[in-house]
Design a protein around this motif. Structure first.
Motif, short mmCIF file in Angstrom:
data_model
loop_
_atom_site.label_atom_id
_atom_site.label_comp_id
_atom_site.label_asym_id
_atom_site.label_seq_id
_atom_site.Cartn_x
_atom_site.Cartn_y
_atom_site.Cartn_z
N UNK A 49 0.84 -1.20 0.00
CA UNK A 49 0.00 0.00 0.00
C UNK A 49 0.87 1.25 0.00
N UNK A 50 1.95 1.23 0.76
CA UNK A 50 2.86 2.38 0.83
C UNK A 50 3.44 2.67 -0.55
N UNK A 51 3.81 1.61 -1.26
CA UNK A 51 4.36 1.78 -2.60
C UNK A 51 3.33 2.44 -3.52
N UNK A 52 2.10 1.96 -3.47
CA UNK A 52 1.05 2.51 -4.33
C UNK A 52 0.73 3.96 -3.97
N UNK A 53 0.65 4.26 -2.67
CA UNK A 53 0.36 5.63 -2.25
C UNK A 53 1.50 6.58 -2.63
N UNK A 54 2.72 6.09 -2.52
CA UNK A 54 3.87 6.91 -2.89
C UNK A 54 3.80 7.29 -4.37
N UNK A 55 3.39 6.33 -5.19
CA UNK A 55 3.25 6.59 -6.63
C UNK A 55 2.16 7.63 -6.91
N UNK A 56 1.20 7.75 -5.97
CA UNK A 56 0.12 8.74 -6.12
C UNK A 56 0.51 10.10 -5.53
N UNK A 57 1.73 10.19 -5.00
CA UNK A 57 2.22 11.48 -4.52
C UNK A 57 2.14 11.70 -3.02
N UNK A 58 1.82 10.66 -2.26
CA UNK A 58 1.76 10.79 -0.81
C UNK A 58 3.13 10.58 -0.18
N UNK A 59 3.33 11.22 0.99
CA UNK A 59 4.50 10.95 1.83
C UNK A 59 4.08 9.79 2.72
N UNK A 60 4.66 8.63 2.54
CA UNK A 60 4.17 7.43 3.21
C UNK A 60 5.19 6.89 4.21
N UNK A 61 4.66 6.45 5.35
CA UNK A 61 5.50 5.82 6.37
C UNK A 61 4.85 4.49 6.73
#
Length: 103
Positions: free
Chosen positions: A74-86
């Motif tokens: 999920x972090x990988x997918x959110x990062x691709x959408x422009x989110x700062x993910x932890x």
């Protein structure tokens, strides 16, 4: 840092300290797992629906699952959408704090 790691992660203990503030916490487990016990501040967005998440891209998004595998995806997918993910390492298996729901 290993080559397969792409972003930031925290321990469940680190997450517990962050919960005193106003954070975005996304639980990517199934609705059934979520109802079985979750962190009060967590919003349930199952992994298969993660691309529909509409959060604040200015603030970090903490992602948790049961063990850390789905949250990494999920972090990988959110990062691709422009989110700062932890990613929360160890997931709910390592969470010792209070839970809402469940038995």
């Amino acid at each position: 840092m290993a080559l397969f790691q792409f972003g930031q992660s925290v321990t469940t203990k680190d997450l517990q300290e962050k919960l005193n503030g106003d954070i975005q916490l996304v639980d990517v487990r199934s609705p059934e797992e979520y109802r079985g016990g979750h962190i009060k501040q967590a919003k349930n967005v199952p992994l298969y629906r993660i691309t529909s998440y509409k959060g604040n891209k200015q603030d970090p998004v903490y992602v948790i699952c049961q063990s850390g595998i789905r949250s990494k995806q999920a972090a990988k997918e959110l990062k691709e959408l422009g989110y700062q993910v932890i990613n929360v390492r160890g997931g709910m298996n390592q969470w010792l704090g209070q839970r809402v729901g469940g038995k």
